[in-house]
Design a protein around this motif. Structure first.
Motif, mmCIF file in Angstrom:
data_model
loop_
_atom_site.group_PDB
_atom_site.id
_atom_site.type_symbol
_atom_site.label_atom_id
_atom_site.label_comp_id
_atom_site.label_asym_id
_atom_site.label_seq_id
_atom_site.Cartn_x
_atom_site.Cartn_y
_atom_site.Cartn_z
ATOM 1 N N ARG A 126 0.869 -1.222 0.068
ATOM 2 C CA ARG A 126 -0.034 0.070 0.156
ATOM 3 C C ARG A 126 0.808 1.261 -0.140
ATOM 4 O O ARG A 126 0.175 2.200 -0.188
ATOM 5 C CB ARG A 126 -0.932 -0.058 0.998
ATOM 6 C CG ARG A 126 -2.086 -0.755 0.945
ATOM 7 C CD ARG A 126 -3.165 -0.784 2.188
ATOM 8 N NE ARG A 126 -4.505 -1.362 1.806
ATOM 9 C CZ ARG A 126 -4.637 -2.844 1.876
ATOM 10 N NH1 ARG A 126 -3.987 -3.646 2.631
ATOM 11 N NH2 ARG A 126 -5.576 -3.091 1.312
ATOM 12 N N MET A 127 2.169 1.204 0.011
ATOM 13 C CA MET A 127 2.866 2.419 0.216
ATOM 14 C C MET A 127 2.900 3.244 -0.953
ATOM 15 O O MET A 127 2.753 4.384 -0.916
ATOM 16 C CB MET A 127 4.447 2.056 0.408
ATOM 17 C CG MET A 127 5.508 3.010 0.647
ATOM 18 S SD MET A 127 6.974 2.729 1.260
ATOM 19 C CE MET A 127 6.527 2.166 3.004
ATOM 20 N N PRO A 128 2.707 2.537 -2.119
ATOM 21 C CA PRO A 128 2.667 3.527 -3.468
ATOM 22 C C PRO A 128 1.274 4.396 -3.303
ATOM 23 O O PRO A 128 1.326 5.373 -3.988
ATOM 24 C CB PRO A 128 2.747 2.398 -4.459
ATOM 25 C CG PRO A 128 3.640 1.342 -3.958
ATOM 26 C CD PRO A 128 3.023 1.290 -2.652
ATOM 27 N N ILE A 129 0.258 3.710 -2.818
ATOM 28 C CA ILE A 129 -0.994 4.568 -2.697
ATOM 29 C C ILE A 129 -1.086 5.368 -1.755
ATOM 30 O O ILE A 129 -1.471 6.557 -1.910
ATOM 31 C CB ILE A 129 -2.096 3.390 -2.504
ATOM 32 C CG1 ILE A 129 -2.051 2.236 -3.613
ATOM 33 C CG2 ILE A 129 -3.595 4.012 -2.434
ATOM 34 C CD1 ILE A 129 -3.146 0.960 -3.191
ATOM 35 N N ILE A 130 -0.580 5.103 -0.472
ATOM 36 C CA ILE A 130 -0.652 6.098 0.669
ATOM 37 C C ILE A 130 0.259 7.300 0.621
ATOM 38 O O ILE A 130 -0.006 8.353 0.759
ATOM 39 C CB ILE A 130 -0.382 5.437 2.061
ATOM 40 C CG1 ILE A 130 -1.578 4.258 2.250
ATOM 41 C CG2 ILE A 130 -0.282 6.189 3.168
ATOM 42 C CD1 ILE A 130 -1.278 3.290 3.293
ATOM 43 N N HIS A 131 1.483 6.850 0.231
ATOM 44 C CA HIS A 131 2.615 7.961 0.068
ATOM 45 C C HIS A 131 2.834 8.668 -1.215
ATOM 46 O O HIS A 131 4.087 9.206 -1.427
ATOM 47 C CB HIS A 131 3.958 7.342 0.485
ATOM 48 C CG HIS A 131 3.783 6.870 2.130
ATOM 49 N ND1 HIS A 131 3.664 8.016 3.157
ATOM 50 C CD2 HIS A 131 3.598 5.935 2.690
ATOM 51 C CE1 HIS A 131 3.327 7.433 4.344
ATOM 52 N NE2 HIS A 131 3.113 6.140 4.000
ATOM 53 N N LYS A 132 2.125 7.880 -2.503
ATOM 54 C CA LYS A 132 2.290 8.367 -3.564
ATOM 55 C C LYS A 132 3.750 8.248 -4.278
ATOM 56 O O LYS A 132 4.318 9.295 -4.754
ATOM 57 C CB LYS A 132 1.818 9.828 -3.784
ATOM 58 C CG LYS A 132 0.335 9.964 -3.594
ATOM 59 C CD LYS A 132 -0.099 11.310 -3.603
ATOM 60 C CE LYS A 132 -1.636 11.504 -3.612
ATOM 61 N NZ LYS A 132 -2.173 11.012 -2.459
ATOM 62 N N VAL A 133 4.332 7.065 -4.027
ATOM 63 C CA VAL A 133 5.544 6.667 -4.217
ATOM 64 C C VAL A 133 5.583 5.593 -5.160
ATOM 65 O O VAL A 133 4.849 4.952 -5.408
ATOM 66 C CB VAL A 133 6.709 6.542 -3.191
ATOM 67 C CG1 VAL A 133 6.753 7.954 -2.064
ATOM 68 C CG2 VAL A 133 6.213 5.449 -2.280
#
Length: 226
Positions: A126-133
Motif C-alpha cells: 500500500r505504500m505507493p497508494i498512501i505515500h504516492k511513491v
C-alpha cells in the motif's frame, strides 16, 4: 504522466488466474491464504507456500498489490521497473503461523514476533497508494524501530527473487504491462545506511557465502562497527 485510477483497484478473474498459475509454476501451491476482507483501495491476499524439495523454508507472496499501477518517473522507466508489483518474503521452516493470522487486528492482536513479515508485505503493497511513491529494485524502506521485540532488523531492501530463477520475476497479465515480483530482504539500520551511501550492489557484496535470503532474526550485521 500521472495515472488516474479508481478505487478499489482489483485484478480481473482472468488476471487472478494468470497470477495464481505463475506462483504455482515457480513457487508451488499455496497451503494457506491470509485474506483481506476490507478493500477500500486494493485487496492484498498473502499466499503461504510450504517448504519443498526445490526450496527450503516458507515463502509468502502477495496477490493484489499489482492491481494498482504505480507512477514511475520518466528517468526511471526501464524493463526492470514495472508499474505493477507483488512482493515475496522467505521465512525459516520453524516459523509459526497461528490460525488467528487470518483474523483482522480488530478481532485479535497478533503476536508481532511472528506477524511482522505479513504486516510488512501489506505495508509495502500500500505504500505507493498512501505515500504516492513507487517501489522497485534497490529501494530501501525503514521501519523506524525494530520489526519486533526479538530482533534488531528494522528495514527492508527490495530485491530481485534470484533464488526462484529469472522466469519468476515477471508475468504478463495483459498486453500492456507485466507484473514484477520483488523479494523483501530485511536489513539492519547500518546496512541500510551503507546501501544508501554506496549502492545495492555494493551492499550485496558485503554479504558473505553464509548469507541467506531466508529471514534470520539473529543474523550477523554486516555493517556493524567492530
Amino acid at each position: 504522466m500521472k495515472i488516474e485510477q479508481k478505487f478499489p483497484c482489483l485484478y480481473t478473474k482472468e488476471q487472478e488466474e494468470k497470477l495464481k498459475d505463475h506462483i504455482e509454476k515457480y513457487l508451488g501451491k499455496s497451503v494457506a491464504v491470509f485474506r483481506e476482507e476490507h478493500i477500500p483501495d486494493i485487496k492484498v491476499d498473502i499466499h503461504l507456500i510450504a517448504p519443498c524439495e526445490r526450496y527450503a523454508g516458507y515463502t509468502l507472496v502477495t496477490s493484489g498489490a499489482g492491481a494498482f499501477r504505480m507512477d514511475i518517473p520518466e528517468d526511471y522507466e526501464h524493463p526492470i521497473n514495472s508499474k505493477r508489483a507483488e512482493y515475496i518474503i522467505r521465512l525459516p521452516e520453524n516459523w509459526e503461523f497461528p490460525e488467528d493470522f487470518n483474523k483482522t487486528t480488530e478481532e485479535i492482536e497478533p503476536d508481532e514476533n511472528l506477524y511482522w513479515p505479513l504486516r510488512w508485505l501489506r505495508i509495502l503493497a500500500r505504500m505507493p497508494i498512501i505515500h504516492k511513491v513507487w517501489l522497485g529494485w534497490g529501494h530501501t524502506v525503514p521501519c523506524g524501530s525494530p520489526f519486533a521485540e526479538n530482533t534488531d532488523l528494522c528495514c527492508v531492501l527490495v530485491e530481485m527473487p534470484y533464488v526462484f530463477g529469472i522466469g519468476m520475476f515477471k508475468v504478463d497479465i495483459n498486453a500492456e504491462e507485466p507484473v514484477h515480483f520483488y523479494q523483501l530482504i530485511p536489513l539492519y539500520r547500518e546496512e541500510m545506511e551503507y546501501k544508501i551511501q554506496n549502492g545495492t550492489h555494493e551492499l550485496m557484496e558485503m554479504f558473505d557465502d553464509d548469507f541467506s535470503d531466508i529471514v534470520d532474526i539473529n543474523r550477523k550485521n554486516y555493517c556493524a562497527d567492530e
